[in-house]
Design a protein around this motif. Structure first.
Motif, short mmCIF file in Angstrom:
data_model
loop_
_atom_site.label_atom_id
_atom_site.label_comp_id
_atom_site.label_asym_id
_atom_site.label_seq_id
_atom_site.Cartn_x
_atom_site.Cartn_y
_atom_site.Cartn_z
N ALA A 165 -15.08 -41.58 -15.59
CA ALA A 165 -14.74 -41.30 -16.71
C ALA A 165 -15.83 -40.82 -17.63
N SER A 166 -15.56 -40.10 -18.40
CA SER A 166 -16.48 -39.70 -19.48
C SER A 166 -15.94 -40.23 -21.18
N GLU A 167 -16.94 -40.12 -22.00
CA GLU A 167 -16.55 -40.75 -23.20
C GLU A 167 -15.18 -39.96 -23.70
N ALA A 168 -15.34 -38.79 -23.56
CA ALA A 168 -14.30 -37.69 -24.04
C ALA A 168 -12.90 -38.01 -23.48
N SER A 169 -13.12 -38.29 -22.03
CA SER A 169 -11.76 -38.48 -21.40
C SER A 169 -11.25 -39.67 -21.81
N LEU A 170 -11.88 -40.77 -22.34
CA LEU A 170 -11.20 -42.02 -22.57
C LEU A 170 -10.85 -41.79 -24.09
N LEU A 171 -11.52 -41.26 -24.91
CA LEU A 171 -11.00 -40.88 -26.41
C LEU A 171 -9.97 -40.34 -26.46
N ARG A 172 -9.71 -39.29 -25.36
CA ARG A 172 -8.46 -38.25 -25.32
C ARG A 172 -7.23 -39.26 -25.49
N ILE A 173 -7.10 -40.52 -24.95
CA ILE A 173 -5.96 -41.26 -24.93
C ILE A 173 -5.87 -41.99 -26.14
N MET A 174 -6.62 -41.99 -26.98
CA MET A 174 -6.50 -42.63 -28.36
C MET A 174 -6.15 -41.42 -29.39
N TYR A 175 -7.00 -40.35 -29.01
CA TYR A 175 -6.50 -38.92 -29.81
C TYR A 175 -4.99 -38.61 -29.63
N ARG A 176 -4.55 -38.81 -28.57
CA ARG A 176 -3.24 -38.24 -27.97
C ARG A 176 -2.02 -39.19 -27.84
N TYR A 177 -2.31 -40.42 -28.24
CA TYR A 177 -1.17 -41.37 -27.91
C TYR A 177 -0.12 -40.98 -29.28
N THR A 178 1.31 -41.40 -28.96
CA THR A 178 2.56 -41.47 -29.90
C THR A 178 3.11 -42.56 -30.22
N ILE A 179 3.34 -42.80 -31.31
CA ILE A 179 4.17 -44.41 -31.66
C ILE A 179 5.51 -43.82 -31.58
N ASN A 180 6.01 -44.57 -30.89
CA ASN A 180 7.61 -44.35 -30.13
C ASN A 180 8.76 -45.43 -30.62
N GLY A 181 8.32 -46.06 -31.81
CA GLY A 181 9.24 -47.02 -32.44
C GLY A 181 9.33 -47.30 -33.81
N TYR A 182 10.12 -47.88 -34.50
CA TYR A 182 10.12 -48.09 -36.18
C TYR A 182 11.21 -49.10 -36.33
N PHE A 183 11.09 -49.61 -37.33
CA PHE A 183 12.37 -50.56 -37.87
C PHE A 183 12.97 -49.63 -39.06
N LEU A 184 14.35 -50.17 -39.03
CA LEU A 184 15.42 -49.21 -39.83
C LEU A 184 15.41 -49.32 -41.40
N PRO A 185 14.89 -50.38 -41.89
CA PRO A 185 14.93 -50.72 -43.30
C PRO A 185 14.00 -49.46 -43.93
N ARG A 186 14.57 -48.91 -45.11
CA ARG A 186 13.63 -47.78 -45.63
C ARG A 186 12.35 -48.24 -46.14
N SER A 187 12.28 -49.68 -46.58
CA SER A 187 11.25 -50.17 -47.19
C SER A 187 9.96 -50.36 -46.15
N TRP A 188 10.51 -50.20 -44.76
CA TRP A 188 9.39 -50.33 -43.79
C TRP A 188 8.65 -49.03 -43.63
#
Length: 263
Positions: A165-188
């Motif tokens: 791997a290269s530094e750029a290919s490993l950093l791509r994982i951090m650049y492109r990941y997606t948060i796929n969850g949340y808590f329901l209360p509006r204050s969160w």
């Protein structure tokens, strides 16, 4: 009369959940999610999102993500998850646990993804492996709920080793990941108030926007200028005529009659 026995109860709050319930997902086409281990605390929900590993270095590639917030009760109130801030000592201890014995060099570059800045360190593993440990704390700076205040903090860690791997290919994982969850209360609200659109958008003379598929991932940079045309051979230098000297054509001018020279 004795009570009839039942199956043993595993003494842990960690359970395996389907991959579709992962709180963090790599980009499509990125590392494959092979399993998710979830642990519920009284104040947080933690997941180890295990990723496919193609490396000689021992250990499991994974996202380690913690959502601090109102967790549905499935444990005692004394079972609290400590909020580890991004101190040098804490990060060094985490890296030693995730990549024992590897000499990791923290990067001095400022990098950020859609969720804010993050840090990372690189080190050489076994064989041709390049390993990265990355860390990010997501917490809004501008409040959305002014009266009640914003609640919620996201803690993200990534341990990833890859052969060749290269530094750029490993950093791509951090650049492109997606948060796929949340808590329901509006204050969160760990993200804070969203930034407004640029006032220059839609105006004549505003920034030129190009599709990301055409000119890279930023989508806002102009295409590179066309290279200057080069001549096969440099033109011969001609000295300018001196003042007062008539200019004599080297050939008859086209469209004019040819006059014979005087005898």
């Amino acid at each position: 009369m004795t009570a009839r026995g039942g199956p043993p109860v595993v003494a842990t709050m960690a359970i395996e959940v389907p991959a579709v319930e992962a709180l963090v997902l790599p980009e499509p086409g990125g590392p494959r999610v092979i399993g998710v281990i979830e642990t519920r605390f009284a104040n947080a929900l933690q997941q180890e999102v295990m990723l496919a590993t193609e490396a000689a270095t021992p250990g499991q590639n994974a996202f380690d993500v913690t959502f601090f917030g109102p967790v549905e009760g499935r444990t005692g109130p004394e079972n609290l998850k400590s909020d580890t801030f991004l101190t040098d000592e804490a990060i060094s201890e985490e890296m030693e646990q995730a990549l024992p014995g590897l000499g990791m060099s923290p990067s001095t570059y400022f990098v950020q993804n859609r969720y804010g800045p993050f840090g990372y360190a690189l080190g050489r593993g076994q064989g041709r492996d390049l390993c990265m440990y990355a860390w990010q704390r997501i917490q809004g700076q501008d409040r959305v709920n002014v009266l009640t205040g914003d609640r919620g903090v996201l803690s993200v860690r990534l341990r990833f080793c890859q052969s060749g791997a290269s530094e750029a290919s490993l950093l791509r994982i951090m650049y492109r990941y997606t948060i796929n969850g949340y808590f329901l209360p509006r204050s969160w609200q760990p993200y804070g108030r969203p930034l407004p659109a640029s006032p220059e958008l839609g105006r004549i003379g505003g920034p030129i926007i190009y599709p990301a598929e055409t000119f890279g991932t930023s989508g806002a940079s102009a295409p590179p200028p066309a290279p200057a045309r080069t001549l096969e051979s440099a033109p011969r230098s001609v000295s300018p005529p001196s003042e007062g000297a008539p200019t004599v054509p080297s050939a008859p001018l086209e469209g004019y009659p040819t006059v014979p020279a005087p005898l």
